[in-house]
Design a protein around this motif. Sequence first.
Motif, mmCIF file in Angstrom:
data_model
loop_
_atom_site.group_PDB
_atom_site.id
_atom_site.type_symbol
_atom_site.label_atom_id
_atom_site.label_comp_id
_atom_site.label_asym_id
_atom_site.label_seq_id
_atom_site.Cartn_x
_atom_site.Cartn_y
_atom_site.Cartn_z
ATOM 1 N N VAL A 1 44.846 45.003 38.577
ATOM 2 C CA VAL A 1 46.001 45.195 37.701
ATOM 3 C C VAL A 1 45.591 45.934 36.431
ATOM 4 C CG1 VAL A 1 47.665 43.990 36.240
ATOM 5 C CG2 VAL A 1 47.310 43.234 38.591
ATOM 6 N N GLN A 2 44.447 45.566 35.855
ATOM 7 C CA GLN A 2 43.971 46.226 34.642
ATOM 8 C C GLN A 2 43.673 47.699 34.887
ATOM 9 O OE1 GLN A 2 40.612 43.902 33.326
ATOM 10 N NE2 GLN A 2 41.864 42.091 32.887
ATOM 11 N N HIS B 1 54.140 40.849 30.982
ATOM 12 C CA HIS B 1 54.017 39.395 30.971
ATOM 13 C C HIS B 1 54.285 38.848 29.576
ATOM 14 C CE1 HIS B 1 51.151 40.951 34.033
ATOM 15 N NE2 HIS B 1 51.585 39.937 34.754
ATOM 16 N N ASP C 1 43.063 40.554 39.191
ATOM 17 C CA ASP C 1 43.230 40.818 37.761
ATOM 18 C C ASP C 1 42.607 42.158 37.377
ATOM 19 O OD1 ASP C 1 44.568 38.456 37.366
ATOM 20 O OD2 ASP C 1 42.845 37.356 36.562
ATOM 21 N N ARG C 2 41.428 42.439 37.920
ATOM 22 C CA ARG C 2 40.771 43.715 37.622
ATOM 23 C C ARG C 2 41.551 44.886 38.202
ATOM 24 N NH1 ARG C 2 35.596 43.969 40.062
ATOM 25 N NH2 ARG C 2 35.973 42.016 41.135
ATOM 26 N N THR D 1 55.935 36.571 37.169
ATOM 27 C CA THR D 1 56.362 37.053 35.854
ATOM 28 C C THR D 1 57.842 36.779 35.622
ATOM 29 O OG1 THR D 1 54.668 38.783 35.818
ATOM 30 C CG2 THR D 1 56.583 39.106 34.389
ATOM 31 N N ASP E 1 52.325 39.080 41.392
ATOM 32 C CA ASP E 1 52.431 39.346 39.962
ATOM 33 C C ASP E 1 53.876 39.440 39.479
ATOM 34 O OD1 ASP E 1 51.190 39.787 37.480
ATOM 35 O OD2 ASP E 1 51.461 41.944 37.668
ATOM 36 N N GLU F 1 50.497 28.989 34.492
ATOM 37 C CA GLU F 1 49.439 28.905 35.503
ATOM 38 C C GLU F 1 49.981 28.340 36.814
ATOM 39 O OE1 GLU F 1 45.354 26.355 36.151
ATOM 40 O OE2 GLU F 1 45.757 27.149 34.139
ATOM 41 N N ASN G 1 51.259 32.960 44.242
ATOM 42 C CA ASN G 1 50.055 33.380 44.952
ATOM 43 C C ASN G 1 49.917 32.653 46.280
ATOM 44 O OD1 ASN G 1 47.251 34.704 44.958
ATOM 45 N ND2 ASN G 1 46.763 32.537 45.214
ATOM 46 N N LYS H 1 41.185 35.848 42.508
ATOM 47 C CA LYS H 1 42.016 36.029 41.310
ATOM 48 C C LYS H 1 41.397 37.076 40.391
ATOM 49 C CE LYS H 1 44.214 33.549 37.498
ATOM 50 N NZ LYS H 1 43.862 34.559 36.485
ATOM 51 N N ASN H 2 40.097 37.007 40.204
ATOM 52 C CA ASN H 2 39.405 37.973 39.353
ATOM 53 C C ASN H 2 39.533 39.385 39.916
ATOM 54 O OD1 ASN H 2 36.482 39.461 38.937
ATOM 55 N ND2 ASN H 2 37.186 38.404 37.097
ATOM 56 N N SER I 1 49.100 41.843 46.377
ATOM 57 C CA SER I 1 48.975 42.055 44.936
ATOM 58 C C SER I 1 50.334 42.175 44.259
ATOM 59 C CB SER I 1 48.146 43.307 44.656
ATOM 60 O OG SER I 1 48.742 44.462 45.247
#
Length: 491
Positions: free
Chosen positions: A206-207, A478, A203-204, A304, A300, A174, A181, A199-200, A296
């Motif tokens: 990336v998904q 990750h 994350d969405r 990683t 990430d 974290e 970031n 952050k959300n 973005s």
Amino acid sequence: MSFTLQIVLFSSLPLFLICLTWKLYFSSSKSHKNLPPSPPKLPLIGNLHQLGSSPHRALQSMAQTYGSLMLLHFGTVPVIVASSVDAAREIMKTHDIIFSNRPFSNIASRIFYGSKDIAFAPYGEYWRQVKSISILHLFSNKRVESFRQVREDEVARMIEKIQKANNSVVDLSELLVSLTNNVVSRVALGRTYEGMEVKNMLDRMVQLMAGFSMGNYIPSLEWVDRLSGLHRKADDLAKEIDEFCEGVVEAHLNKKDFGVEGQDLVDVLLEIQRDNSTGFRLERHMIKAIILDIFSGGTDTTSTTLQWAITELLRNPRAMKELQQEAREIGQGRSLIPEEDLDKMPYLKAVIKEAFRLHIPAPLLVPRESTKDVKLLGYDIASGTQVVVNAWAIARDPSVWEEPEEFRPERFLNNPIDYKGFHFELIPFGAGRRGCPGINFATVINELALANLVYKFDFALSGEKAFDMTESYGITVHRKYPILVTATSYK
């Protein structure tokens, strides 16, 4: 048989013969094509069912049977998979311009303003212009150096957070995500964006980008993406992202001019737009696409790499001890090791290279697409074929690397192999025209953060999943489980 029917049959015979000859000619022509070895495929879906949850590992296993250059079919799309140094060199150097296009991605197009960013833009004049801007104005050595204070400030903040934990368990994963970031946010956007909302959103994104879009590989079934809600999710997210990026641009337009020294990357892009200094008109949506790309992508992949590097060091105490000794000799009791001293740390650089080798953040890189028919290692590759380079498999190839599954930074001491796109044994940032332009920016964050973590602390892994190396696959690979540690301050 009636006379009329005979007339019809005989009159149709020439047309039939012409059609038969045409078909036989092209079937013969196709059969004489020297195509790469190809595993059996299923109707409609091709070889998609063979990719599994870890495509880079599945493709490596298939290459051991079918060779380092395979022809697969993802749905109805032909895909060449390269798993050797020679194949990668042919694609990214010898025939680089032919393989410099990007295949169309429905989701990337929706999120990145019609693929107007750097990573997903199709090869052509627009991409050449934005790539030139990124190299000359955004990621030049001078520009990267100008953000040194930002990097050192954020690393110092991370160190302070760990010290305040007072030997209690901390989530190092974290902290590393927060570090990268914050650095990327300040450098690119002028301020940190640490809220859960942003952050959300990322994350969405990336998904969605890592998800499967039926229409990309089986165009006749694109309706499935609409029915499943994939298009709606992408469009809703694109709207949310646009509101965020629009707010960033507006904030920069309304602030006072800080001058060159105070410029972040949005300031640079707006200055280029205002002055038209490149002779290329940067539209507002283009600026937002580039901003999103940097924000973005930079966060990430960099975090990683740091997580895998520190994990490998914790699993290999001998390597950790060697790096700590180097860092503490360089640090000499100072509060932090500054960037100017990183070039005096060869073992640090070897550790970073070895972390990249074993844990390439994007193991299959970003797919390419051929723009012409071409011969590749003696095989015939048709125009429009997608190309996947399994950089992960190349970095673990036993014909190239001794004991490839072992973490041995020493292999890079007095070794000319680097990861900047000139040695195809190690290509975490890609190579050629489509190589990542932010390589220098990412590298210095990795080196500064890792050097100071091992300089300031002795770490011990904590929790039952401490040594679990399970991967979580997405755009980047990750660790599935966070790195929980206790940290004891050195001296």
